[in-house]
Design a protein around this motif. Structure first.
Motif, PDB file in Angstrom:
ATOM      1  N   SER A   1       0.232   8.615  -6.125  1.00  0.00           N
ATOM      2  CA  SER A   1       0.046   7.800  -7.320  1.00  0.00           C
ATOM      3  C   SER A   1       0.444   6.360  -7.005  1.00  0.00           C
ATOM      4  CB  SER A   1       0.899   8.332  -8.467  1.00  0.00           C
ATOM      5  OG  SER A   1       2.285   8.216  -8.144  1.00  0.00           O
ATOM      6  N   ALA A   2       0.070   5.443  -7.890  1.00  0.00           N
ATOM      7  CA  ALA A   2       0.447   4.042  -7.678  1.00  0.00           C
ATOM      8  C   ALA A   2       1.959   3.877  -7.654  1.00  0.00           C
ATOM      9  CB  ALA A   2      -0.168   3.168  -8.779  1.00  0.00           C
ATOM     10  N   LEU A   3       2.659   4.637  -8.488  1.00  0.00           N
ATOM     11  CA  LEU A   3       4.116   4.549  -8.518  1.00  0.00           C
ATOM     12  C   LEU A   3       4.716   5.005  -7.196  1.00  0.00           C
ATOM     13  CD1 LEU A   3       6.584   3.906 -10.305  1.00  0.00           C
ATOM     14  CD2 LEU A   3       6.566   6.300 -11.024  1.00  0.00           C
ATOM     15  N   ALA A   4       4.188   6.081  -6.633  1.00  0.00           N
ATOM     16  CA  ALA A   4       4.690   6.568  -5.342  1.00  0.00           C
ATOM     17  C   ALA A   4       4.325   5.609  -4.213  1.00  0.00           C
ATOM     18  CB  ALA A   4       4.137   7.963  -5.066  1.00  0.00           C
ATOM     19  N   GLN A   5       3.128   5.017  -4.273  1.00  0.00           N
ATOM     20  CA  GLN A   5       2.763   4.010  -3.274  1.00  0.00           C
ATOM     21  C   GLN A   5       3.735   2.838  -3.325  1.00  0.00           C
ATOM     22  OE1 GLN A   5      -1.462   2.823  -3.299  1.00  0.00           O
ATOM     23  NE2 GLN A   5      -1.859   4.662  -4.496  1.00  0.00           N
ATOM     24  N   SER A   6       4.056   2.397  -4.527  1.00  0.00           N
ATOM     25  CA  SER A   6       4.992   1.285  -4.686  1.00  0.00           C
ATOM     26  C   SER A   6       6.353   1.628  -4.099  1.00  0.00           C
ATOM     27  CB  SER A   6       5.125   0.939  -6.174  1.00  0.00           C
ATOM     28  OG  SER A   6       6.083  -0.071  -6.384  1.00  0.00           O
ATOM     29  N   ALA A   7       6.835   2.841  -4.378  1.00  0.00           N
ATOM     30  CA  ALA A   7       8.131   3.256  -3.838  1.00  0.00           C
ATOM     31  C   ALA A   7       8.097   3.325  -2.318  1.00  0.00           C
ATOM     32  CB  ALA A   7       8.516   4.609  -4.430  1.00  0.00           C
ATOM     33  N   ALA A   8       6.987   3.830  -1.756  1.00  0.00           N
ATOM     34  CA  ALA A   8       6.881   3.942  -0.299  1.00  0.00           C
ATOM     35  C   ALA A   8       6.848   2.569   0.362  1.00  0.00           C
ATOM     36  CB  ALA A   8       5.628   4.743   0.064  1.00  0.00           C
ATOM     37  N   LEU A   9       6.082   1.636  -0.202  1.00  0.00           N
ATOM     38  CA  LEU A   9       6.003   0.298   0.383  1.00  0.00           C
ATOM     39  C   LEU A   9       7.330  -0.437   0.264  1.00  0.00           C
ATOM     40  CD1 LEU A   9       2.461  -0.778  -0.877  1.00  0.00           C
ATOM     41  CD2 LEU A   9       3.119  -0.120   1.436  1.00  0.00           C
ATOM     42  N   ALA A  10       8.047  -0.246  -0.837  1.00  0.00           N
ATOM     43  CA  ALA A  10       9.358  -0.873  -0.980  1.00  0.00           C
ATOM     44  C   ALA A  10      10.322  -0.338   0.075  1.00  0.00           C
ATOM     45  CB  ALA A  10       9.903  -0.619  -2.384  1.00  0.00           C
ATOM     46  N   ARG A  11      10.261   0.962   0.340  1.00  0.00           N
ATOM     47  CA  ARG A  11      11.135   1.541   1.364  1.00  0.00           C
ATOM     48  C   ARG A  11      10.785   1.026   2.749  1.00  0.00           C
ATOM     49  NH1 ARG A  11      12.951   7.663  -0.038  1.00  0.00           N
ATOM     50  NH2 ARG A  11      13.365   7.377  -2.262  1.00  0.00           N
ATOM     51  N   LEU A  12       9.501   0.952   3.049  1.00  0.00           N
ATOM     52  CA  LEU A  12       9.099   0.436   4.358  1.00  0.00           C
ATOM     53  C   LEU A  12       9.542  -1.016   4.527  1.00  0.00           C
ATOM     54  CD1 LEU A  12       5.490   1.855   4.839  1.00  0.00           C
ATOM     55  CD2 LEU A  12       7.460   2.282   6.307  1.00  0.00           C
ATOM     56  N   SER A  13       9.350  -1.822   3.489  1.00  0.00           N
ATOM     57  CA  SER A  13       9.720  -3.234   3.573  1.00  0.00           C
ATOM     58  C   SER A  13      11.225  -3.410   3.739  1.00  0.00           C
ATOM     59  CB  SER A  13       9.235  -3.961   2.316  1.00  0.00           C
ATOM     60  OG  SER A  13       9.606  -5.312   2.342  1.00  0.00           O
ATOM     61  N   ALA A  14      12.011  -2.624   3.007  1.00  0.00           N
ATOM     62  CA  ALA A  14      13.469  -2.754   3.087  1.00  0.00           C
ATOM     63  C   ALA A  14      13.997  -2.296   4.436  1.00  0.00           C
ATOM     64  CB  ALA A  14      14.122  -1.947   1.967  1.00  0.00           C
ATOM     65  N   SER A  15      13.430  -1.228   4.974  1.00  0.00           N
ATOM     66  CA  SER A  15      13.975  -0.635   6.201  1.00  0.00           C
ATOM     67  C   SER A  15      13.418  -1.260   7.464  1.00  0.00           C
ATOM     68  CB  SER A  15      13.688   0.870   6.219  1.00  0.00           C
ATOM     69  OG  SER A  15      14.299   1.512   5.122  1.00  0.00           O
ATOM     70  N   THR A  16      12.146  -1.680   7.444  1.00  0.00           N
ATOM     71  CA  THR A  16      11.505  -2.144   8.675  1.00  0.00           C
ATOM     72  C   THR A  16      11.101  -3.603   8.636  1.00  0.00           C
ATOM     73  OG1 THR A  16       9.257  -1.576   7.948  1.00  0.00           O
ATOM     74  CG2 THR A  16      10.568   0.184   8.924  1.00  0.00           C
ATOM     75  N   GLY A  17      11.078  -4.202   7.465  1.00  0.00           N
ATOM     76  CA  GLY A  17      10.636  -5.578   7.349  1.00  0.00           C
ATOM     77  C   GLY A  17       9.248  -5.669   6.733  1.00  0.00           C
ATOM     78  N   ARG A  18       8.921  -6.875   6.292  1.00  0.00           N
ATOM     79  CA  ARG A  18       7.671  -7.096   5.567  1.00  0.00           C
ATOM     80  C   ARG A  18       6.439  -6.837   6.427  1.00  0.00           C
ATOM     81  NH1 ARG A  18       5.930 -10.078   1.181  1.00  0.00           N
ATOM     82  NH2 ARG A  18       8.048 -10.772   0.705  1.00  0.00           N
ATOM     83  N   ARG A  19       6.455  -7.225   7.686  1.00  0.00           N
ATOM     84  CA  ARG A  19       5.257  -7.174   8.517  1.00  0.00           C
ATOM     85  C   ARG A  19       4.710  -5.754   8.645  1.00  0.00           C
ATOM     86  NH1 ARG A  19       3.237 -10.885  11.871  1.00  0.00           N
ATOM     87  NH2 ARG A  19       5.146 -12.114  11.692  1.00  0.00           N
ATOM     88  N   LEU A  20       5.569  -4.798   8.902  1.00  0.00           N
ATOM     89  CA  LEU A  20       5.109  -3.425   9.074  1.00  0.00           C
ATOM     90  C   LEU A  20       4.625  -2.843   7.750  1.00  0.00           C
ATOM     91  CD1 LEU A  20       4.898  -1.546  11.500  1.00  0.00           C
ATOM     92  CD2 LEU A  20       7.031  -0.478  10.793  1.00  0.00           C
ATOM     93  N   ALA A  21       5.293  -3.196   6.651  1.00  0.00           N
ATOM     94  CA  ALA A  21       4.845  -2.710   5.344  1.00  0.00           C
ATOM     95  C   ALA A  21       3.466  -3.261   5.002  1.00  0.00           C
ATOM     96  CB  ALA A  21       5.863  -3.108   4.274  1.00  0.00           C
ATOM     97  N   GLN A  22       3.195  -4.509   5.374  1.00  0.00           N
ATOM     98  CA  GLN A  22       1.878  -5.073   5.115  1.00  0.00           C
ATOM     99  C   GLN A  22       0.811  -4.417   5.972  1.00  0.00           C
ATOM    100  OE1 GLN A  22       2.512  -9.220   5.835  1.00  0.00           O
ATOM    101  NE2 GLN A  22       3.272  -9.637   3.773  1.00  0.00           N
ATOM    102  N   ARG A  23       1.195  -3.954   7.128  1.00  0.00           N
ATOM    103  CA  ARG A  23       0.234  -3.252   7.973  1.00  0.00           C
ATOM    104  C   ARG A  23      -0.298  -2.007   7.263  1.00  0.00           C
ATOM    105  NH1 ARG A  23      -2.793  -3.744  12.795  1.00  0.00           N
ATOM    106  NH2 ARG A  23      -3.197  -1.664  13.585  1.00  0.00           N
ATOM    107  N   VAL A  24       0.555  -1.372   6.503  1.00  0.00           N
ATOM    108  CA  VAL A  24       0.183  -0.148   5.790  1.00  0.00           C
ATOM    109  C   VAL A  24      -0.429  -0.460   4.430  1.00  0.00           C
ATOM    110  CG1 VAL A  24       1.112   1.936   4.707  1.00  0.00           C
ATOM    111  CG2 VAL A  24       1.906   1.246   6.965  1.00  0.00           C
ATOM    112  N   GLY A  25       0.140  -1.437   3.720  1.00  0.00           N
ATOM    113  CA  GLY A  25      -0.250  -1.628   2.329  1.00  0.00           C
ATOM    114  C   GLY A  25      -0.445  -3.062   1.928  1.00  0.00           C
ATOM    115  N   SER A  26      -1.182  -3.847   2.703  1.00  0.00           N
ATOM    116  CA  SER A  26      -1.498  -5.194   2.233  1.00  0.00           C
ATOM    117  C   SER A  26      -2.415  -5.089   1.026  1.00  0.00           C
ATOM    118  CB  SER A  26      -2.175  -6.005   3.344  1.00  0.00           C
ATOM    119  OG  SER A  26      -3.455  -5.484   3.627  1.00  0.00           O
ATOM    120  N   ALA A  27      -2.389  -6.114   0.185  1.00  0.00           N
ATOM    121  CA  ALA A  27      -3.192  -6.073  -1.034  1.00  0.00           C
ATOM    122  C   ALA A  27      -4.684  -6.007  -0.721  1.00  0.00           C
ATOM    123  CB  ALA A  27      -2.880  -7.294  -1.896  1.00  0.00           C
ATOM    124  N   SER A  28      -5.131  -6.733   0.295  1.00  0.00           N
ATOM    125  CA  SER A  28      -6.561  -6.714   0.621  1.00  0.00           C
ATOM    126  C   SER A  28      -6.996  -5.340   1.114  1.00  0.00           C
ATOM    127  CB  SER A  28      -6.870  -7.782   1.671  1.00  0.00           C
ATOM    128  OG  SER A  28      -6.106  -7.569   2.841  1.00  0.00           O
TER     129      SER A  28
END
Length: 760
Positions: free
Chosen positions: A174-201
């Motif tokens: 769900s969108a809520l779970a996607q949001s939680a997953a991207l927040a975890r990736l960004s907090a733990s690994t940094g923005r760059r890797l999270a964008q690799r998985v879930g950039s807006a485009s």
């Protein structure tokens, strides 16, 4: 007579507060007049009131007269106003707002519905993924942050397919779970890797493919994307070439003339082209214009500027050609409501927690940064922005899951996220975090992802204007009437929208004035902090609804005028259009305060989080009032501005800065083990078995172990101690005040603190 006037006034105010319709108002006022005729003491006054009632109320209650005398001229003016808007602005108003922002803009938010709809509910499978594969990936990354290894692990754990349905090889979150997953990736690994998985485009193209793609396209592209294929896209909405329809052996083909450079690692390329059919090969009714294509990157590398493709490359096939402007807007809004704000929330939380720990750290015999008065404001800002970003990410993602058109939620996420990022970066620099090994965390929030066609703040006026108009129920009803091809039903629909909104206008004015006098007082409700914040949201919601009606009426008058279009008039219209931007600013702040209240309530309304809630809401209300104040100051008529200010702010401006005690409390909680710090870390799932900043945790551990030794030396010292810490440790060892193991503990602490001062 005085009592009768008071009686009339009470009746009118009660009708306005209840937002009564024309018929109800007419019946009540007629009853009051008749009551005065029976029991009153002046026949002349009764006859005057009766005549006034007949002249005013009878035409309003007869639809034929009302439509011909009042509604038809106003309808013509409204259609002239619409003719001044371009096609792009009208396309942005294709659907009305139905989410929480529309209720806030209406002036009467339904808090029961908000409580039920905007709950952060994850399924058992989604929770298993977050606590299982995703948590394991984050832990392994903390121990081994090699980029190439991390990419392989992302594919192994299936984290590229968060938004892709499971039958296409994705996770189907769900969108809520996607949001939680991207927040975890960004907090733990940094923005760059999270964008690799879930950039807006990337998420926007995936959403468009899942909504509008053919079965063959979905079967071809979605499994590749779920497996980690790199999708290269142009800036959102940017046309990168032409597509001319030509004849082919098996039907029409597209001759592409492109201006695009394919990246070396791209596997799939998403293009927006301007489809043209000069020969009419698609038929007279075929749509042309912006069209989305998906093409294998290998084809473009072989022919980077000229390429012939079939209509199978068009998302949705031939039937969807020319529809990118319409469909892309919704897909982009869905992506913006999920990805950027979630990634920002994770980055901001990691920075806040790291800064809180860094503020506790000090060298032996030194002073901790957090003990300095000027550091408290920066620490409180970091904590509040991280907490607010988490609340906003949850609310906007939940709006997507509810099936709403998330245009407003996406606009708020983009704009508020950017502003929060700038404040976080400034606060971190004030604390000197950018001059330590945590400098990359400052870079994560200081460089928010932007892959839109326009910078966020430059696009804000148009985006917020569309949000405001979409959220205005009467405007959208009138717009639907103007687009009705039947003149008779169009006038009837406009008439219904206009006069049903009349009661709304007087109702919001009455509510705004009454709540402006009472919303801050505990005499009219619970004195609890949350209840006071809720009452203030209701107050500003009513004020916003009334101010919106005033501002939009002025804007409609300017755009619908028959006067010659001169340069002076153009300047005046441009100034008036800023009114909708300020309405959007006020609405965004109320949306943020609502999201913060919901997160506080879902977290158990813990007392330790009350201070950060007060900090967020106080600043949001201040910004909301400032936006309304700017709007009122730019109204065209001084008398109208004075009247609007009296209704919206009857006691004057009440903007205030957060209390020093609140900031001190939040700063202290961020530095120490507290419920606030615990909840911030829990929401972004920072790994418990591997810290994202091991050097900092090591230094704090050594500090805690050696503080007792330091305290003993400080108590035993009688002469001025050397300022050079290594010398002081050596002299203490020579004097027998500490043994070699204790001296080494102090040296290890000093070395660990020094290692943190070396930026990456």
């Amino acid at each position: 007579m005085t009592y009768w006037l008071l009686f009339f006034l009470i009746a009118i105010v009660a009708l306005a507060y209840a937002r009564a319709g024309i018929r109800t108002t007419s019946a009540v006022l007629a009853s009051v007049v008749l009551f005065y005729g029976v029991f009153g003491d002046s026949l002349i006054v009764f006859l005057l009131m009766l005549a006034a009632g007949v002249v005013v109320l009878v035409p309003l209650n007869l639809p034929v007269l009302r439509q011909e005398w009042l509604s038809r001229p106003l309808f013509g003016r409204f259609k002239r106003m619409l003719s001044r808007l371009d096609e792009r602005q009208l396309a942005a108003l294709s659907s009305s707002g139905s989410g929480w922002e529309a209720q806030l803009f209406d002036g009467a938010p339904d808090w029961t519905r908000f409580h039920d709809d905007y709950s952060a509910r994850l399924t058992a499978d989604e929770r298993t993924l977050l606590d299982g594969p995703l948590a394991e990936f984050c832990s392994r990354y903390a121990r081994d942050p090699d980029a190439s290894v991390a990419q392989a692990r992302l594919r192994a754990y299936g984290l590229h397919g968060l938004a892709i349905e499971s039958f296409h090889g994705g996770r189907g979150l769900s969108a809520l779970a996607q949001s939680a997953a991207l927040a975890r990736l960004s907090a733990s690994t940094g923005r760059r890797l999270a964008q690799r998985v879930g950039s807006a485009s990337r998420l926007a193209w995936i959403d468009a493919l899942q909504r509008h793609g053919t079965a063959a396209q979905q079967s071809r592209w979605l499994p590749m994307l779920a497996a980690g294929a790199t999708l290269q896209t142009a800036e959102s909405g940017a046309v990168v070439g032409d597509a001319v329809v030509e004849s082919g052996a098996d039907g029409p083909l597209l001759q592409l003339e492109l201006n695009v450079a394919v990246a070396a690692d791209a596997d799939i390329v998403g293009l927006c082209v301007d489809l043209r059919d000069p020969a009419g090969r698609l038929g007279p009714d075929a749509a042309t214009g912006p069209t989305w294509l998906l093409i294998d990157a290998t084809q473009l590398r072989d022919a980077p500027t000229r390429l012939r493709v079939s209509f199978d490359a068009v998302i949705g096939g031939r039937e969807r050609s020319g529809s990118a402007a319409r469909h892309a807007a919704e897909s982009r809004a869905v992506a913006d409501a999920v990805a950027p704000v979630a990634i920002h929330a994770g980055a901001a939380t990691a920075l806040a927690l790291a800064a809180g720990s860094l503020a506790r750290l000090r060298a032996p015999f030194g002073e901790a940064l957090g003990n300095r008065a000027m550091a408290e404001e920066a620490l409180a800002t970091l904590a509040a922005r991280a907490w607010a970003a988490q609340a906003l990410a949850t609310a906007t993602a939940r709006a997507v899951d509810l099936g709403e058109k998330p245009y407003a939620a996406a606009a708020f996420a983009r704009t508020l996220g950017l502003m929060q990022a700038r404040e976080c970066a400034a606060a971190a620099r004030d604390l000197g975090v950018d001059r330590t090994v945590l400098s990359s965390r400052v870079g994560d929030v200081d460089d928010p992802a932007h892959d839109g066609a326009e910078p966020t703040l430059l696009a804000r006026p148009d985006v917020y204007s569309a949000c405001v108009l979409r959220s205005h129920t009467a405007f959208m009803a009138a717009l639907g009437a103007a687009q009705d091809p039947n003149p008779a039903t169009a006038l009837t629909r406009f008439d219904d929208a206009l006069w049903s909104h009349a009661g709304h206008l007087f109702g919001t004015a009455t509510q705004a004035f009454a709540l402006g006098l009472t919303a801050g007082s505990s005499l009219f409700g619970s004195s609890g902090t949350e209840a006071q914040h809720l009452r203030r949201i209701n107050r500003y919601s009513a004020a916003l609804a009334f101010a919106a009606d005033v501002a939009l009426s002025i804007l409609a008058r300017e755009l619908g005028s028959r006067r010659p279009y001169t340069a002076l008039r153009a300047m005046r219209e441009a100034s008036r259009r800023s009114l909708t931007t300020w309405l959007g600013d006020a609405l965004a702040q109320l949306y943020l305060a609502s999201a913060a209240l919901r997160q506080f309530d879902e977290g158990g309304a813990h007392a330790d989080e009350r201070a950060v809630l007060e900090l967020i809401c106080t600043e949001a209300f201040s910004a909301c009032e400032e936006a309304l104040d700017r709007l009122i100051r730019h109204l065209s008529s001084p008398l109208l501005a004075w009247t609007t200010r009296l209704i919206v702010m009857p006691l004057g401006a009440s903007r205030r800065a957060p209390r020093d005690a609140t900031q001190r409390s939040v700063a202290a909680q961020l530095q120490n083990d507290s419920r606030l710090r615990e909840r911030l870390g829990e929401r972004v799932g920072l790994p418990a078995d591997a810290s994202p900043w091991p050097l900092l945790d090591e230094a704090l551990s050594l500090q805690r172990a050696a503080e007792a030794i330091e305290n003993r030396l400080a108590a035993a010292g009688t002469q001025p101690a050397p300022r050079h810490v290594p010398t002081r440790i050596s002299e203490a060892r020579s004097a027998g005040l500490i043994d070699e193991a204790e001296a080494q503990a102090l040296r290890d602490w000093l070395a660990a603190a020094g290692r943190l001062q070396t930026p990456n």
